[in-house]
Design a protein around this motif. Structure first.
Motif, PDB file in Angstrom:
ATOM      1  N   CYS A   1       0.845  -1.184   0.000  1.00  0.00           N
ATOM      2  CA  CYS A   1       0.000   0.000   0.000  1.00  0.00           C
ATOM      3  C   CYS A   1       0.894   1.253   0.000  1.00  0.00           C
ATOM      4  O   CYS A   1       2.088   1.178   0.303  1.00  0.00           O
ATOM      5  CB  CYS A   1      -0.851   0.027   1.285  1.00  0.00           C
TER       6      CYS A   1
ATOM      7  N   ILE B   1      -0.578   3.714   4.877  1.00  0.00           N
ATOM      8  CA  ILE B   1      -1.855   3.004   4.719  1.00  0.00           C
ATOM      9  C   ILE B   1      -1.578   1.505   4.787  1.00  0.00           C
ATOM     10  O   ILE B   1      -0.639   1.000   4.163  1.00  0.00           O
ATOM     11  CB  ILE B   1      -2.517   3.380   3.385  1.00  0.00           C
TER      12      ILE B   1
ATOM     13  N   LEU C   1      -3.410  -2.467   4.777  1.00  0.00           N
ATOM     14  CA  LEU C   1      -4.621  -3.276   4.575  1.00  0.00           C
ATOM     15  C   LEU C   1      -4.860  -4.096   5.827  1.00  0.00           C
ATOM     16  O   LEU C   1      -3.992  -4.859   6.260  1.00  0.00           O
ATOM     17  CB  LEU C   1      -4.443  -4.189   3.360  1.00  0.00           C
TER      18      LEU C   1
ATOM     19  N   PHE D   1      -9.054  -0.625   6.050  1.00  0.00           N
ATOM     20  CA  PHE D   1      -7.674  -0.097   5.986  1.00  0.00           C
ATOM     21  C   PHE D   1      -7.433   0.745   7.231  1.00  0.00           C
ATOM     22  O   PHE D   1      -8.379   1.338   7.778  1.00  0.00           O
ATOM     23  CB  PHE D   1      -7.485   0.803   4.753  1.00  0.00           C
TER      24      PHE D   1
ATOM     25  N   SER E   1      -6.735   2.283  -3.582  1.00  0.00           N
ATOM     26  CA  SER E   1      -5.543   2.958  -3.048  1.00  0.00           C
ATOM     27  C   SER E   1      -5.557   4.441  -3.413  1.00  0.00           C
ATOM     28  O   SER E   1      -5.111   5.288  -2.618  1.00  0.00           O
ATOM     29  CB  SER E   1      -4.261   2.279  -3.553  1.00  0.00           C
TER      30      SER E   1
ATOM     31  N   CYS F   1      -7.627   6.114  -0.873  1.00  0.00           N
ATOM     32  CA  CYS F   1      -6.893   6.227   0.387  1.00  0.00           C
ATOM     33  C   CYS F   1      -5.913   7.414   0.358  1.00  0.00           C
ATOM     34  O   CYS F   1      -5.852   8.221   1.302  1.00  0.00           O
ATOM     35  CB  CYS F   1      -6.106   4.939   0.664  1.00  0.00           C
TER      36      CYS F   1
END
Lengths: 482, 153
Positions: free
Chosen positions: B21, B25, B27, B38, B108, B111
């Motif tokens: 990631c 961040i 997972l 997350f 992603s 995020c």
């Protein structure tokens, strides 16, 4: 779909993140996507997913062929890799591989009844093991389904069978022969069809049972008896055939008789009802008939005698035939009943003409109708000839009557003619006298001179009737003019 | 189309697992193709230094054509960051999660966008209408029609 190498990122659709499938390019912004991905995305929101410029389905067109070739030639692994297929090939060959080559695809068994799915690599193995495969029976050589083999073995003629009585083994094809020879086989007594209820092993029949069987003792009787019965049967069949023929003949006769009866009408009768009453009474009835016309007709008495005789002889003939028919009376139940009704009606009417009632009745009817009633007591032929005779008598009398009338008429007219002539003379004399009187008077008038205003020569014509006026024998017309 | 969404998610998951990631961040959980978790923290100079938040992604079958439902998890263990665009129930008012969503975006990418949204925050305060919204908010933030009025943070 797994690619052997990581594809170039330029060939990745940014919606599904996989190499393009049916690459499609937007004409407005020239971005390329999978055909399915961009179609769904534009339907959801009409803009390019990458730069948000407005986009519609009409702006989409197939991408440059180069792009298509690049993605189609990417090397992929077989989707059945998990099952064991290690093949890799160009992506565009995937469908061909799955259809024909991949050994790890499940395909249905070639036997119709088998519904199993087998991997292509196992097809050969399955064909040897499939319960529906065709196989050959080792004994008889018949081609049968493997699944039917066990049932076939139970009935295959080449397989061995065991006798249930002597437990001997032998090929099934010989089971019939064995059944006829096996000493332990349960059989019926030889006299079974004569009524013996014994059953037992074959060896016991000759050794024990035959000696004690009551039917065996009277074997000779049975054979004679059966021969007799069979001859009776054949005779019975012949008789039955005859009866059938006779019955059909009787039916034909029945129909004929019915036809005759319809034709004859009231003249039909059976012998029993007319024999006794008709024979004595026929002559009187004809005599009364003759009595009516006895005065004018000469030949009628003789004719009555001739008609009476044939009728009685015909009655005798009928009597003879009826006696024969009487024996078959039970075959005519319906007609008999019918005849009975008729016999009930006809004798009464006949008796009224010819019995004790007859003279009384004829006296009463004679003044009203001078024609004798029809005599139904004779045969049809007799009645017809009687009628013809009476017609002849009638015509003769009519003839003589006409002749006499002629003579009487002639006499009368002669007498009238004479009378007429004398009258004519008398009238003529009167006319002459009158004429002289008129002449005298005329002379008196003309002698006096112009006393008459009408002193015309025409006067003379008035008082002198023309000669033609004198001609008629009846001088009434000139006389009245005066 | 379920197959499109699951194929795409499988792809994203394998990318995350192989490439990792973005920094900050992690997972936490991706057992199925419906809900992923997350953890997110802001590295470097920011108002949220040292704080760790938990993000929940909920996907439906129309992903990636339509946006996933994204919110901060609020329970005993974690809370929502105090931010003018984040309600106290965890719902986030961000245009890319609503009208501005594009199929090109990925988990992603979302995020990273949220990370930068928090990092650029100038003052830790709740949205103006926080209490009213929280009282009536639906469970799924996608059912809310946000009015995006602030582009600066």
């Amino acid at each position: 779909m797994d690619y052997v190498e990581q594809p170039n990122s330029n060939l990745i659709c940014c919606i599904c993140h996989a190499p393009f499938t049916n690459p499609t390019t937007a004409r407005t912004c020239l971005h390329t996507f999978c055909h399915d991905c961009i179609t769904i995305a534009v339907q959801h929101s009409p803009q390019c997913p990458i730069d948000r410029s407005s986009l519609s389905l009409d702006d989409l067109s197939p991408a440059n062929p180069i792009v298509k070739h690049l993605v189609d030639e990417l090397i992929i692994e077989c989707p059945n890799r998990v099952s064991g297929c290690a093949q890799t090939f160009q992506r565009q060959l995937l469908s061909t591989h799955i259809k024909d080559a991949c050994q790890y695809v499940e395909i249905p068994c070639s036997e119709e009844q088998c519904d199993k799915l087998i991997l292509r690599k196992d097809v050969g193995k399955h064909q040897d093991a499939c319960v529906y495969r065709s196989t050959q029976c080792e004994g008889c050589g018949a081609i049968i389904k493997y699944s039917d083999l066990s049932t076939h073995n139970l009935e295959c003629p080449s397989k061995s069978a065991t006798c249930s009585f002597c437990f001997e083994e032998f090929p099934r094809s010989q089971s019939h022969e064995h059944a006829t020879t096996c000493l332990d086989y349960e059989i019926l007594c030889t006299q079974a069809n004569n009524g013996c209820s014994w059953t037992g092993p074959r060896r016991q029949l000759s050794e024990e049972h035959v000696l004690s069987c009551p039917y065996e003792a009277i074997k000779g009787f049975f054979s004679i008896n059966s021969a007799q019965i069979s001859s009776l049967n054949t005779e019975n069949a012949v008789l039955r055939q005859k009866v059938y023929t006779l019955e059909s003949a009787v039916q034909t006769m029945q129909r004929d008789i019915q036809t005759f009866r319809n034709v004859l009408g009231p003249w039909y009768r059976s012998h029993t009802q007319d024999q006794t009453p008709s024979a004595p009474f026929v002559p009187p009835s004809i005599n009364t008939f003759d009595h009516l016309f006895s005065a004018p007709s000469g030949p009628s008495p003789s004719s009555s005698r001739t008609t009476a005789q044939p009728s009685s002889s015909a009655d005798h003939g009928e009597f003879a035939t009826h006696n024969e028919i009487d024996a078959l009376a039970p075959y005519f139940p319906l007609q008999h009943e019918h005849a009975f009704q008729e016999s009930h009606n006809y004798p009464r009417s006949r008796r009224s003409f010819s019995g004790i009632v007859d003279p009384h009745l004829s006296q009463r009817t004679l003044p009203l109708t001078p024609v004798a009633p029809l005599n139904l007591s004779t045969s049809l032929e007799g009645s017809l000839s009687g009628l013809r005779d009476s017609i002849a008598a009638v015509s003769t009398s009519v003839d003589s009557l006409a002749r006499r009338n002629d003579i009487a008429l002639t006499n009368e007219s002669m007498r009238l003619n004479e009378e007429l002539g004398s009258l004519k003379y008398a009238v003529h004399g009167i006319r002459l006298q009158l004429h002289r009187l008129m002449m005298d008077r005329n002379a008196q008038v003309t002698g006096r001179g112009g006393e008459l205003p009408l002193g015309l020569p025409g006067n003379q014509t008035i008082f002198h009737p023309p000669i033609s006026m004198m001609a008629p024998p009846f001088p009434g017309t000139p006389g009245t003019k005066l | 189309m379920t197959s499109i969404s699951s194929r795409r998610l499988r792809k994203e998951l394998s990318e995350i697992q192989t490439e990792g990631c973005p920094t900050g961040i992690t997972l936490l959980n991706a057992d199925n193709f419906e809900t992923w978790y997350f953890s997110i923290e802001i590295l470097g100079e920011s108002l949220y230094q040292g704080e760790v938040f938990k993000l929940m992604f909920r996907f439906d079958s129309s992903y990636p054509i339509s946006a996933p439902a994204v919110q901060f998890v609020v329970n005993q263990e974690s809370t929502a960051p105090v931010h003018p665009h984040v309600y106290s129930n965890g719902h986030i008012c961000a245009s890319i999660l609503g009208t501005e969503w594009s199929p090109v975006l990925s988990v992603s990418a979302v995020c990273v966008t949220l990370q930068s949204m928090l990092a650029s925050c100038k003052s830790k305060e709740r949205p103006v209408d926080n209490d009213r919204y929280v009282r009536y908010a639906p469970d799924n933030p996608k059912k809310t029609r946000f009015h995006y009025d602030d582009d600066t943070v």
